[in-house]
Design a protein around this motif. Structure first.
Motif, mmCIF file in Angstrom:
data_model
loop_
_atom_site.group_PDB
_atom_site.id
_atom_site.type_symbol
_atom_site.label_atom_id
_atom_site.label_comp_id
_atom_site.label_asym_id
_atom_site.label_seq_id
_atom_site.Cartn_x
_atom_site.Cartn_y
_atom_site.Cartn_z
ATOM 1 N N ASP A 149 36.101 24.496 14.510
ATOM 2 C CA ASP A 149 35.931 23.606 13.363
ATOM 3 C C ASP A 149 34.721 24.093 12.558
ATOM 4 O OD1 ASP A 149 35.886 21.484 11.607
ATOM 5 O OD2 ASP A 149 35.104 20.049 13.064
ATOM 6 N N ILE A 150 34.906 25.233 11.907
ATOM 7 C CA ILE A 150 33.822 25.914 11.210
ATOM 8 C C ILE A 150 34.090 25.873 9.708
ATOM 9 C CG2 ILE A 150 32.506 28.086 11.071
ATOM 10 C CD1 ILE A 150 32.611 26.753 13.876
ATOM 11 N N PRO A 151 33.089 25.541 8.880
ATOM 12 C CA PRO A 151 33.340 25.473 7.443
ATOM 13 C C PRO A 151 33.610 26.848 6.838
ATOM 14 C CG PRO A 151 31.007 25.174 7.892
ATOM 15 C CD PRO A 151 31.700 25.154 9.221
ATOM 16 N N TYR A 152 34.597 26.907 5.974
ATOM 17 C CA TYR A 152 34.952 28.138 5.268
ATOM 18 C C TYR A 152 34.079 28.215 4.026
ATOM 19 C CZ TYR A 152 38.058 31.751 3.285
ATOM 20 O OH TYR A 152 38.590 32.907 2.772
ATOM 21 N N ILE A 153 32.991 28.964 4.111
ATOM 22 C CA ILE A 153 32.036 29.095 3.007
ATOM 23 C C ILE A 153 31.850 30.580 2.722
ATOM 24 C CG2 ILE A 153 29.678 28.649 2.235
ATOM 25 C CD1 ILE A 153 29.625 26.287 4.227
ATOM 26 N N LEU A 154 32.022 30.966 1.470
ATOM 27 C CA LEU A 154 31.888 32.364 1.084
ATOM 28 C C LEU A 154 30.553 32.609 0.385
ATOM 29 C CD1 LEU A 154 35.446 33.203 -0.338
ATOM 30 C CD2 LEU A 154 34.579 33.523 1.984
ATOM 31 N N ASN A 155 29.907 33.693 0.777
ATOM 32 C CA ASN A 155 28.720 34.183 0.096
ATOM 33 C C ASN A 155 29.034 35.573 -0.439
ATOM 34 O OD1 ASN A 155 27.155 31.920 0.761
ATOM 35 N ND2 ASN A 155 26.588 32.780 2.744
ATOM 36 N N ASN A 156 29.202 35.686 -1.764
ATOM 37 C CA ASN A 156 29.578 36.957 -2.382
ATOM 38 C C ASN A 156 30.856 37.526 -1.784
ATOM 39 O OD1 ASN A 156 27.237 36.986 -4.069
ATOM 40 N ND2 ASN A 156 26.019 37.741 -2.325
ATOM 41 N N GLY A 157 31.795 36.660 -1.458
ATOM 42 C CA GLY A 157 33.099 37.079 -0.951
ATOM 43 C C GLY A 157 33.204 37.164 0.545
ATOM 44 N N SER A 158 32.085 37.207 1.262
ATOM 45 C CA SER A 158 32.088 37.265 2.725
ATOM 46 C C SER A 158 31.837 35.874 3.291
ATOM 47 C CB SER A 158 31.016 38.234 3.233
ATOM 48 O OG SER A 158 31.286 39.545 2.805
ATOM 49 N N LYS A 159 32.328 35.648 4.497
ATOM 50 C CA LYS A 159 32.170 34.337 5.113
ATOM 51 C C LYS A 159 30.738 34.120 5.603
ATOM 52 C CE LYS A 159 36.941 33.755 6.755
ATOM 53 N NZ LYS A 159 37.817 33.699 7.948
ATOM 54 N N LYS A 160 30.240 32.917 5.338
ATOM 55 C CA LYS A 160 28.940 32.537 5.881
ATOM 56 C C LYS A 160 28.980 32.519 7.397
ATOM 57 C CE LYS A 160 25.643 28.664 5.912
ATOM 58 N NZ LYS A 160 25.366 27.304 5.354
ATOM 59 N N TYR A 161 30.098 32.041 7.973
ATOM 60 C CA TYR A 161 30.268 31.974 9.421
ATOM 61 C C TYR A 161 31.431 32.862 9.844
ATOM 62 C CZ TYR A 161 27.466 27.688 9.053
ATOM 63 O OH TYR A 161 26.483 26.768 8.792
ATOM 64 N N ASP A 162 31.216 33.685 10.840
ATOM 65 C CA ASP A 162 32.261 34.487 11.458
ATOM 66 C C ASP A 162 32.992 33.603 12.464
ATOM 67 O OD1 ASP A 162 33.725 36.180 13.202
ATOM 68 O OD2 ASP A 162 32.392 37.865 12.791
ATOM 69 N N PHE A 163 34.253 33.277 12.183
ATOM 70 C CA PHE A 163 34.996 32.348 13.037
ATOM 71 C C PHE A 163 35.172 32.898 14.449
ATOM 72 C CE2 PHE A 163 35.732 30.287 9.140
ATOM 73 C CZ PHE A 163 36.385 29.082 9.332
ATOM 74 N N LYS A 164 35.217 34.215 14.605
ATOM 75 C CA LYS A 164 35.391 34.784 15.943
ATOM 76 C C LYS A 164 34.150 34.580 16.801
ATOM 77 C CE LYS A 164 35.323 39.274 17.012
ATOM 78 N NZ LYS A 164 34.540 39.328 18.275
ATOM 79 N N LYS A 165 32.978 34.656 16.166
ATOM 80 C CA LYS A 165 31.728 34.591 16.910
ATOM 81 C C LYS A 165 31.147 33.179 17.010
ATOM 82 C CE LYS A 165 30.305 39.316 15.750
ATOM 83 N NZ LYS A 165 29.282 40.152 15.064
ATOM 84 N N VAL A 166 31.547 32.314 16.094
ATOM 85 C CA VAL A 166 30.957 30.976 16.026
ATOM 86 C C VAL A 166 32.007 29.936 16.402
ATOM 87 C CG1 VAL A 166 29.794 29.286 14.559
ATOM 88 C CG2 VAL A 166 29.381 31.742 14.208
ATOM 89 N N ARG A 167 31.653 29.088 17.347
ATOM 90 C CA ARG A 167 32.534 28.002 17.775
ATOM 91 C C ARG A 167 31.763 26.694 17.665
ATOM 92 N NH1 ARG A 167 32.299 32.004 20.791
ATOM 93 N NH2 ARG A 167 30.961 31.001 22.341
ATOM 94 N N GLY A 168 32.431 25.658 17.209
ATOM 95 C CA GLY A 168 31.733 24.386 17.065
ATOM 96 C C GLY A 168 32.651 23.293 16.560
ATOM 97 N N VAL A 169 32.099 22.086 16.519
ATOM 98 C CA VAL A 169 32.788 20.930 15.940
ATOM 99 C C VAL A 169 31.821 20.236 14.994
ATOM 100 C CG1 VAL A 169 34.383 20.556 17.855
ATOM 101 C CG2 VAL A 169 32.129 19.502 17.925
ATOM 102 N N ARG A 170 32.384 19.690 13.920
ATOM 103 C CA ARG A 170 31.555 19.017 12.922
ATOM 104 C C ARG A 170 31.665 17.501 13.046
ATOM 105 N NH1 ARG A 170 33.453 21.766 7.471
ATOM 106 N NH2 ARG A 170 35.359 22.204 8.648
ATOM 107 N N GLU A 171 30.828 16.829 12.281
ATOM 108 C CA GLU A 171 30.711 15.377 12.397
ATOM 109 C C GLU A 171 32.049 14.678 12.167
ATOM 110 O OE1 GLU A 171 27.307 12.482 11.078
ATOM 111 O OE2 GLU A 171 28.615 12.844 9.342
ATOM 112 N N GLN A 172 32.842 15.134 11.176
ATOM 113 C CA GLN A 172 34.082 14.431 10.878
ATOM 114 C C GLN A 172 35.041 14.470 12.058
ATOM 115 O OE1 GLN A 172 34.880 12.551 7.941
ATOM 116 N NE2 GLN A 172 36.241 11.842 9.578
ATOM 117 N N GLN A 173 35.129 15.620 12.739
ATOM 118 C CA GLN A 173 36.015 15.684 13.898
ATOM 119 C C GLN A 173 35.502 14.790 15.027
ATOM 120 O OE1 GLN A 173 38.291 18.772 16.944
ATOM 121 N NE2 GLN A 173 36.793 19.605 15.524
#
Length: 389
Positions: free
Chosen positions: A202-226
């Motif tokens: 549950d990682i936010p899809y945020i782009l910085n200059n076209g690249s992802k702020k978070y690498d979904f493969k390396k980062v695992r987590g859950v956010r407040e809404q979930q």
């Protein structure tokens, strides 16, 4: 052209001419191998059927199939898709309530059009099965491994690719529930048993200059809404035996978070639910993964979360923390012992293509009368283990 030669031509990762239409054509030629289907059916008939009753919930479970457009006979490849085809084909003729995949359907290292094709085909196979299904998102399923290996400057998957290819089809089934059209928490009920499915990617899809702020493969987590949705579902869970599923392990045996963000908060919610507490849960973070929620589990009757079941680690392990069993299942993908990323657990199985060890899958039975959860493994998996619910 025979299927072997066709695979070598179409599924050549070095070929610049590989296209999704070719891959799709190849995938649709795949059929379940008779010896595999007979083997899985035999495991059910001989081990599972004598130990279950109609008042129980029985699941066919795969995890970490890591499908990849490679005709590999010793590691990740198109064999991952074949394992899905074979498990579902066998399960169609068995007394199964639900087919479950715990994530990493794909390896996420192919060109985006190929990875989308693999996801689409896998979901279509689950849809064609006679059983309902649930597919959890894994950390490889957003194709970030492709981005890493090629050092590309833009994300290969769009924001909604995975949801439109996989997630939405979970919830088009009447058997699977969620709170609203964007909730990442799903559940399935049968009698006194409730299965809850979480998204540990549950990682936010945020782009910085076209690249992802978070690498979904390396980062695992859950956010407040979930977490808020999980609390809401649990507050409305009355007199149920609850088993929770996700892709990644949420805490370590010591009780520390095994996710990059908020795995320990999931565990705290489970414990508070079991203790029928009212209270507040929060962390010290702000921004994307900050959490500050209230909960009231005082009116849930005898309900209890007994087990959390996941994959991700590519081995089997069981441990109990604060009365909750944490169960890690082995990867269904082929892992030959001579590959560097193969875990020691799988090296010991000496897994080989076209042998039973190529596979790894499970039947899981939850019995509310005997207060027992049974796991029947096949292939490179422990044959039997049971836990209290």
């Amino acid at each position: 052209m025979n299927i072997k030669n066709f695979a070598k031509k179409v599924l050549n990762p070095r070929s610049s001419g590989i296209i999704s239409a070719q891959t799709d054509n190849f995938l649709r030629r795949l059929k379940p191998r008779r010896f595999v289907k007979d083997y899985i059916t035999g495991v059910y008939d001989n081990n599972v059927r004598p130990n279950v009753s109609d008042n129980t919930v029985t699941l066919s479970v795969l995890t970490d199939t890591h499908a990849k457009a490679v005709a590999s006979a010793s590691y990740y490849g198109i064999n991952g898709i074949r394992h899905i085809i074979e498990a579902n084909s066998a399960g169609d003729d068995l007394n199964i309530d639900l087919n479950v995949h715990l994530g990493d359907l794909i390896d996420g290292s192919d060109k985006p059009e190929i990875s989308r094709g693999l996801l689409r085909f896998a979901v279509e196979n689950y849809q064609k099965s006679t059983k309902p299904f649930y597919i959890a998102e894994g950390n490889h399923d957003e194709n970030d491994k492709y981005d890493e290996h090629r050092f590309v400057s833009s994300a290969s998957f769009n924001r909604d690719d995975y949801d439109s290819l996989v997630t939405k089809y979970n919830f088009e089934q009447s058997e699977i529930s969620r709170l609203n059209a964007v909730s990442k928490v799903g559940w399935y009920d049968k009698g006194d048993v409730r299965l809850i499915f979480l998204d540990t990617s549950d990682i936010p899809y945020i782009l910085n200059n076209g690249s992802k702020k978070y690498d979904f493969k390396k980062v695992r987590g859950v956010r407040e809404q979930q977490l808020e949705d999980l609390v809401t579902v649990l507050e409305d869970t009355v007199d149920k035996h609850v088993v929770v599923f996700g892709h990644a392990n949420i805490i370590s045996p010591s009780g520390r978070s095994a996710l990059n963000f908020n795995g320990d908060l999931i565990q705290q919610i489970f414990v508070s639910f079991n203790n029928k507490n009212r209270g507040q849960i929060k962390n010290e973070l702000t921004g994307d993964f900050g959490v500050n929620l209230r909960y009231d589990f005082s009116s849930t009757g005898i309900s209890k979360v007994s087990n959390y079941i996941c994959g991700h680690m590519h081995y089997e392990k069981y441990y109990k923390v604060s009365g909750i069993n944490h169960i890690i299942l082995n990867c269904s993908a082929l892992m030959g012992k001579k590959h560097g990323l193969t875990t020691d657990y799988n090296k010991k199985w000496d897994r080989r293509y076209n042998e039973i060890s190529e596979l790894a899958g499970y039947f899981i039975n939850i019995d509310p009368d005997k207060l027992r959860l049974q796991i029947f493994g096949y292939g490179a998996a422990t044959r039997y283990v049971s836990f209290e619910i």
